[in-house]
Design an enzyme around this catalytic site. Sequence first.
Site, mmCIF file in Angstrom:
data_model
loop_
_atom_site.group_PDB
_atom_site.id
_atom_site.type_symbol
_atom_site.label_atom_id
_atom_site.label_comp_id
_atom_site.label_asym_id
_atom_site.label_seq_id
_atom_site.Cartn_x
_atom_site.Cartn_y
_atom_site.Cartn_z
ATOM 1 C CD GLU A 131 -2.919 -1.036 -0.075
ATOM 2 O OE1 GLU A 131 -2.945 0.014 -0.733
ATOM 3 O OE2 GLU A 131 -3.592 -2.043 -0.360
ATOM 4 C CG LEU B 148 8.029 3.870 -6.285
ATOM 5 C CD1 LEU B 148 7.449 3.254 -7.544
ATOM 6 C CD2 LEU B 148 8.081 2.822 -5.170
ATOM 7 N N GLY B 149 9.686 7.764 -6.988
ATOM 8 C CA GLY B 149 9.098 9.067 -6.719
ATOM 9 C C GLY B 149 8.519 9.216 -5.320
ATOM 10 C CE1 TYR B 150 4.601 13.346 -5.324
ATOM 11 C CE2 TYR B 150 2.982 11.596 -5.369
ATOM 12 C CZ TYR B 150 3.358 12.883 -5.684
ATOM 13 O OH TYR B 150 2.491 13.707 -6.354
ATOM 14 C CE1 TYR C 137 -6.933 2.604 -0.661
ATOM 15 C CE2 TYR C 137 -4.569 2.744 -0.220
ATOM 16 C CZ TYR C 137 -5.655 2.083 -0.773
ATOM 17 O OH TYR C 137 -5.471 0.894 -1.416
ATOM 18 C CG ASP D 122 -8.531 4.002 -4.460
ATOM 19 O OD1 ASP D 122 -9.772 3.987 -4.555
ATOM 20 O OD2 ASP D 122 -7.791 3.276 -5.133
ATOM 21 C CB CYS E 90 -15.860 2.659 -13.153
ATOM 22 S SG CYS E 90 -16.737 4.236 -13.080
ATOM 23 C CB CYS F 164 -20.722 2.852 -20.026
ATOM 24 S SG CYS F 164 -19.819 4.145 -19.139
ATOM 25 C CB CYS G 25 -20.834 -0.797 -16.603
ATOM 26 S SG CYS G 25 -20.969 -0.356 -14.855
ATOM 27 C CB CYS H 151 -24.444 4.520 -13.784
ATOM 28 S SG CYS H 151 -23.050 5.672 -13.734
#
Length: 352
Positions: A39, A82-84, A122, A140, A194, A201, A204, A210
Amino acid sequence: MTDTKRFFTDCLLTWNRLHNSRSMPWKGEKNPYKIWLSEIILQQTRVEQGWPYYERFITNYPVVEKLAAAPEEEVFRLWQGLGYYARCKNMLAAAREIAGKHKGAFPNTYEGITSLKGVGAYTAAAIASFAFNLPHAVLDGNVYRVLARFFGIDTPTDTTAGKKLFTQLAQEVLAKDQPATYNQAIMDFGAVVCKPQQPLCTACPLASRCEAHQKGLTDLVPVKSKKLVIKKRFFHYLLLEQQDHVYIRKRTEKDIWQNLHEFILLETPAPANDTDLLQSPACRRLLGKHRYRIVGSTAEIKQQLTHQTIHARFIRLSVGAAFPAPDGFQPVATTQLKKYAFPKIIVDYLQR
DNA sequence: AATCCGGGGCC
DNA sequence: GGCCCAGGATT
């Protein structure tokens, strides 16, 4: 629970049972360490991009004690690209907290989980539901989108009011008797059916009821309130070479790429050529009266970040053995550079 | 409440 | 070029 909400939940569970074939290495996993690790890696990161990193981390650190005992530089090196990067720093702090204070036992309550560094609403809900089957709904990007479209909500998701509204709704439609299965289902559904662009759609199971589909608004929700302002920055990296060594330092200031390494950086407010740069006060101060030789320089290399476009050039300068180390920099043998973590733009340069 | 923090993939 | 991605911390 209204009839519509019940329909929504039941549909997602049925879709998951009959049509969800998405497989991932951490799916069905009950080990909280592995769930937590996946995560953290997946925060604001596509599954396809994070997957190989997850495999590498689990191979190198199969249990939390191994990660906790790892040298910071080694962990950052694994995270490179990977960043951040604050995620990496926080991940290591949390691992040490778990291994030390909790003696390796992962916290098993929502409050305990959310108190870990780098774990927000999250990630706490994901761990709580997947590892401990606690009834917390994940929220999320996928969930925002599925909820906004099905229930026809145009409240911006990046506002306090929006977060509150979507958090309540997400918790309301959660299948509380099977939170792990439901949370997995709604995220998979958002990723597979989605989707942000060109949602499926016609295939779906929710389409008949929806809101967005009925009103032709799938491309207009979810809504975000603010638009990004991107600024340009011009970096000039000096590779000060002394025999087979080059000077590097760790970035510590409040800016991008904190805790990653770099060469001597001269930043200008606009593009600048070698001559302008080497005549600049900052550069003259750095080089003093010492002799140097320009070995070579590159054209601009561009790196797009979320809020900035970095235009970088690399200039190789050769200096003699008497040249003193610039403040805050250490000489590193070029063969040892692979032990340090660098921003992608530098990694790319070094690979050429 | 607003802003910042990476890198990659898609259109 | 613009948007989004299994978000969170900081100001």
